[in-house]
Motif scaffolding. Sequence first.
Motif, PDB file in Angstrom:
ATOM      1  N   SER A   1     -42.456  47.788  76.720  1.00 50.57           N
ATOM      2  CA  SER A   1     -43.026  46.879  75.735  1.00 50.57           C
ATOM      3  C   SER A   1     -43.069  45.442  76.245  1.00 50.57           C
ATOM      4  CB  SER A   1     -42.208  46.946  74.440  1.00 50.57           C
ATOM      5  OG  SER A   1     -42.721  46.051  73.481  1.00 50.57           O
ATOM      6  N   MET A   2     -41.946  44.943  76.740  1.00 52.65           N
ATOM      7  CA  MET A   2     -41.880  43.533  77.128  1.00 52.65           C
ATOM      8  C   MET A   2     -42.701  43.246  78.380  1.00 52.65           C
ATOM      9  SD  MET A   2     -38.031  42.204  76.155  1.00 52.65           S
ATOM     10  CE  MET A   2     -37.118  43.460  77.036  1.00 52.65           C
TER      11      MET A   2
ATOM     12  N   TYR B   1     -46.372  43.158  77.267  1.00 53.36           N
ATOM     13  CA  TYR B   1     -46.686  41.985  76.439  1.00 53.36           C
ATOM     14  C   TYR B   1     -46.654  40.694  77.256  1.00 53.36           C
ATOM     15  CZ  TYR B   1     -46.583  38.749  72.508  1.00 53.36           C
ATOM     16  OH  TYR B   1     -46.872  37.733  71.611  1.00 53.36           O
ATOM     17  N   GLN B   2     -45.609  40.523  78.054  1.00 50.19           N
ATOM     18  CA  GLN B   2     -45.450  39.270  78.797  1.00 50.19           C
ATOM     19  C   GLN B   2     -46.480  39.146  79.914  1.00 50.19           C
ATOM     20  OE1 GLN B   2     -43.448  36.793  77.896  1.00 50.19           O
ATOM     21  NE2 GLN B   2     -42.749  38.029  76.158  1.00 50.19           N
TER      22      GLN B   2
ATOM     23  N   THR C   1     -33.912  40.845  75.192  1.00 45.19           N
ATOM     24  CA  THR C   1     -34.862  40.831  74.076  1.00 45.19           C
ATOM     25  C   THR C   1     -34.814  39.497  73.344  1.00 45.19           C
ATOM     26  OG1 THR C   1     -34.524  43.218  73.796  1.00 45.19           O
ATOM     27  CG2 THR C   1     -35.642  42.060  72.014  1.00 45.19           C
TER      28      THR C   1
ATOM     29  N   ASP D   1     -38.151  37.407  73.672  1.00 43.83           N
ATOM     30  CA  ASP D   1     -38.922  37.452  72.425  1.00 43.83           C
ATOM     31  C   ASP D   1     -38.341  36.600  71.310  1.00 43.83           C
ATOM     32  OD1 ASP D   1     -40.835  39.192  73.459  1.00 43.83           O
ATOM     33  OD2 ASP D   1     -39.631  40.964  72.981  1.00 43.83           O
TER      34      ASP D   1
ATOM     35  N   THR E   1     -36.051  37.304  69.262  1.00 47.21           N
ATOM     36  CA  THR E   1     -35.483  38.115  68.181  1.00 47.21           C
ATOM     37  C   THR E   1     -34.860  39.366  68.801  1.00 47.21           C
ATOM     38  OG1 THR E   1     -37.516  39.395  67.826  1.00 47.21           O
ATOM     39  CG2 THR E   1     -37.309  37.331  66.613  1.00 47.21           C
TER      40      THR E   1
ATOM     41  N   SER F   1     -35.993  42.335  68.268  1.00 47.73           N
ATOM     42  CA  SER F   1     -37.028  43.367  68.393  1.00 47.73           C
ATOM     43  C   SER F   1     -38.177  42.838  69.242  1.00 47.73           C
ATOM     44  CB  SER F   1     -37.549  43.796  67.017  1.00 47.73           C
ATOM     45  OG  SER F   1     -38.170  42.722  66.356  1.00 47.73           O
ATOM     46  N   THR F   2     -38.950  43.747  69.800  1.00 50.18           N
ATOM     47  CA  THR F   2     -40.064  43.362  70.670  1.00 50.18           C
ATOM     48  C   THR F   2     -41.293  42.984  69.842  1.00 50.18           C
ATOM     49  OG1 THR F   2     -40.812  45.663  70.817  1.00 50.18           O
ATOM     50  CG2 THR F   2     -39.262  44.889  72.490  1.00 50.18           C
ATOM     51  N   LYS F   3     -42.250  42.348  70.502  1.00 51.29           N
ATOM     52  CA  LYS F   3     -43.514  41.999  69.859  1.00 51.29           C
ATOM     53  C   LYS F   3     -44.428  43.224  69.827  1.00 51.29           C
ATOM     54  CE  LYS F   3     -42.321  37.602  69.818  1.00 51.29           C
ATOM     55  NZ  LYS F   3     -41.967  36.885  68.584  1.00 51.29           N
ATOM     56  N   THR F   4     -45.354  43.224  68.903  1.00 53.79           N
ATOM     57  CA  THR F   4     -46.283  44.345  68.799  1.00 53.79           C
ATOM     58  C   THR F   4     -47.237  44.383  69.994  1.00 53.79           C
ATOM     59  OG1 THR F   4     -48.026  45.372  67.474  1.00 53.79           O
ATOM     60  CG2 THR F   4     -47.862  42.975  67.393  1.00 53.79           C
TER      61      THR F   4
ATOM     62  N   VAL G   1     -43.008  48.741  67.903  1.00 50.16           N
ATOM     63  CA  VAL G   1     -41.974  47.781  68.287  1.00 50.16           C
ATOM     64  C   VAL G   1     -40.660  48.520  68.475  1.00 50.16           C
ATOM     65  CG1 VAL G   1     -43.069  45.844  67.097  1.00 50.16           C
ATOM     66  CG2 VAL G   1     -41.404  47.248  65.881  1.00 50.16           C
TER      67      VAL G   1
END
Length: 346
Positions: free
Chosen positions: A96-97, A100-101, A154, A158, A160, A162-165, A262
């Motif tokens: 996920s990260m 997104y990144q 995380t 991010d 928070t 939790s990860t971003k969508t 997420v």
Amino acid sequence: MSATQTKDADERILQASPLRKLLGRPELGSVVGAIAVFLFFAFFADSFLHAASLSTVLYAASTIGIMAVPVALLMIGGEFDLSAGVMVTSSALVSSMFSYQMTANVWVGVAVSLLVTLAIGAFNGYMLTRTKLPSFIITLGTFLMLTGLNLGFTKLIDGTVSTKTIADMEGFPSARDVFASTLTVGGVGFKVTILWWLALVAVASWILLRTRAGNWIFAVGGNKDAARAVGVPVTRTKIGLYMGVALGAWISGQHLLFSYDVVQSGEGVGNELIYIIAAVIGGCLITGGYGSAVGSAVGALIFGMTSKGIVFAEWNPDWFKFFLGAMLLLATLLNAWVRKRAEATK
């Protein structure tokens, strides 16, 4: 001995052979237990036998079974992995990260996650064989490090827990089809994880029963020093087993990510015990050298039937862990009795 007596003895051996083979199967006790659990909830839960309910049971079993299969192989090889639960979350977080990144196609994140997760498994195996420390200590250390890294990275990246969508990113729909889709059969939806689970059981059974690597796994689990003395590559086998657990964690992690979009960084803690319980219920010995992939699948199925059967019966779910603990004890005792009976018939 006369010819007639010899013939009678040979016939007795032939008659006993199928029974001996049956009693010698590691999964026999778990199969008996699974039938008992199925009949129990079929009687006490009216909706348990509905097609939709059975689909839910299979899904619950598959999410455990995907990890229980490689964990069972590792236990047959005489080792544990207490980092398996959080490794699933780590795999999902990396996918996920990174996606997104780097604003990359999500399949790039999936590939990077595979490499990172396999590297974690290789690290566990390497440290175990290099330091000679118990697998409990090595993987407990990895468990603690991954738990901290999951939460720390995380929050750092991010902001928070939790990860971003990533649902709107390129490649997400196709990745979801592979790891988290629902297949409709006869009007009933079945999660694709069931297919992943069955495929892993088939591959693991083939490895154990039909390949040289399978003989190595049983050998190092039974007596690694004796196995090394006859030329078994103990180090390579153990590292491979830990990487097998990592592969299962990667599959489970991608399912987690593409099911919910997420990921919560604190998830997965405690699941490693469930995977071990499923393997033990399925006939794997704590001491290694004995067990089967099919047995771990049956253990996961018992877990799924119990967890969902309690809900379908409308009982207090707080009793679930009591039933799980009772099943663990009963399955262990039954497996020990079956093995003694098998040895007695030899």
